[in-house]
Design a protein around this motif. Structure first.
Motif, PDB file in Angstrom:
ATOM      1  N   ASP A  59       0.939  -1.388  -0.004  1.00  0.00           N
ATOM      2  CA  ASP A  59       0.124  -0.107  -0.122  1.00  0.00           C
ATOM      3  C   ASP A  59       0.909   1.142  -0.113  1.00  0.00           C
ATOM      4  O   ASP A  59       2.169   1.375   0.684  1.00  0.00           O
ATOM      5  CB  ASP A  59      -1.066   0.106   1.127  1.00  0.00           C
ATOM      6  N   LEU A  60       0.324   2.279  -0.504  1.00  0.00           N
ATOM      7  CA  LEU A  60       1.039   3.733  -0.622  1.00  0.00           C
ATOM      8  C   LEU A  60       0.554   4.271   0.839  1.00  0.00           C
ATOM      9  O   LEU A  60      -0.695   4.247   1.366  1.00  0.00           O
ATOM     10  CB  LEU A  60       0.439   4.600  -1.673  1.00  0.00           C
ATOM     11  N   ILE A  61       1.504   4.500   1.566  1.00  0.00           N
ATOM     12  CA  ILE A  61       1.289   5.298   2.621  1.00  0.00           C
ATOM     13  C   ILE A  61       2.001   6.958   2.690  1.00  0.00           C
ATOM     14  O   ILE A  61       3.192   6.830   2.532  1.00  0.00           O
ATOM     15  CB  ILE A  61       1.909   4.474   4.107  1.00  0.00           C
ATOM     16  N   PHE A  62       1.121   7.976   3.127  1.00  0.00           N
ATOM     17  CA  PHE A  62       1.567   9.197   3.101  1.00  0.00           C
ATOM     18  C   PHE A  62       1.517   9.584   4.356  1.00  0.00           C
ATOM     19  O   PHE A  62       0.706   9.468   5.391  1.00  0.00           O
ATOM     20  CB  PHE A  62       0.647  10.000   2.117  1.00  0.00           C
ATOM     21  N   GLN A  63       2.546  10.447   4.681  1.00  0.00           N
ATOM     22  CA  GLN A  63       2.742  11.200   6.005  1.00  0.00           C
ATOM     23  C   GLN A  63       2.798  12.616   5.692  1.00  0.00           C
ATOM     24  O   GLN A  63       3.390  13.180   4.831  1.00  0.00           O
ATOM     25  CB  GLN A  63       3.859  10.622   6.529  1.00  0.00           C
ATOM     26  N   LYS A  64       1.894  13.423   6.547  1.00  0.00           N
ATOM     27  CA  LYS A  64       2.191  14.797   6.502  1.00  0.00           C
ATOM     28  C   LYS A  64       2.381  15.292   8.040  1.00  0.00           C
ATOM     29  O   LYS A  64       1.767  14.854   9.036  1.00  0.00           O
ATOM     30  CB  LYS A  64       0.612  15.418   6.176  1.00  0.00           C
ATOM     31  N   ARG A  65       3.495  16.138   8.015  1.00  0.00           N
ATOM     32  CA  ARG A  65       4.033  16.688   9.273  1.00  0.00           C
ATOM     33  C   ARG A  65       3.587  18.140   9.331  1.00  0.00           C
ATOM     34  O   ARG A  65       3.827  18.824   8.301  1.00  0.00           O
ATOM     35  CB  ARG A  65       5.426  16.574   9.369  1.00  0.00           C
TER      36      ARG A  65
END
Length: 123
Positions: A16-22
């Motif tokens: 799966d594509l996993i995105f993180q926003k900080r």
């Protein structure tokens, strides 16, 4: 002043594509993480959570609805590990839409800048 950054987690063997926003605040930051179906939130102090180039990311299920975000990297000959416990978001859909909006806006800004540079170079 808050700052936002977003990246795709590079997890070995992940399907799966996993995105993180900080979201960076003066003394701490918040991480929002999505996989397209679920979303999680993490809070950390300013000393934690600065991913390095060449780091190995991990995002593992803790079986209680929470996940662990981790990354390992080498610094000055030592291997360093960071781990943060991420709790399930109360509104996964809202968090996912927020991250996707951020990515679309960033892409539009980048496209406009590129177009302006190309136009400037032609004239």
């Amino acid at each position: 002043m808050t700052r936002h950054t977003c990246l795709k987690l590079e997890i070995p063997d992940a399907t799966d594509l996993i995105f993180q926003k900080r979201t960076r605040f003066q003394a701490h930051f918040e991480l929002s993480i999505i996989d397209g179906l679920n979303a999680w939130l993490c809070n950390a102090s300013g000393e934690q959570g600065f991913q390095q180039l060449g780091s190995v990311d991990g995002f593992t299920d803790l079986a209680d609805g929470c996940n662990r975000l981790s990354w390992t990297f080498e610094k000055d000959g030592s291997e360093l590990d960071w781990r943060l416990k991420c709790r399930p978001a109360t509104d996964s859909k809202k968090l996912t839409v927020g991250i996707l909006d951020f990515l679309v806006d960033a892409n539009i800004r980048l496209s406009v800048r590129f177009f302006c540079i190309v136009c400037w170079l032609k004239f």
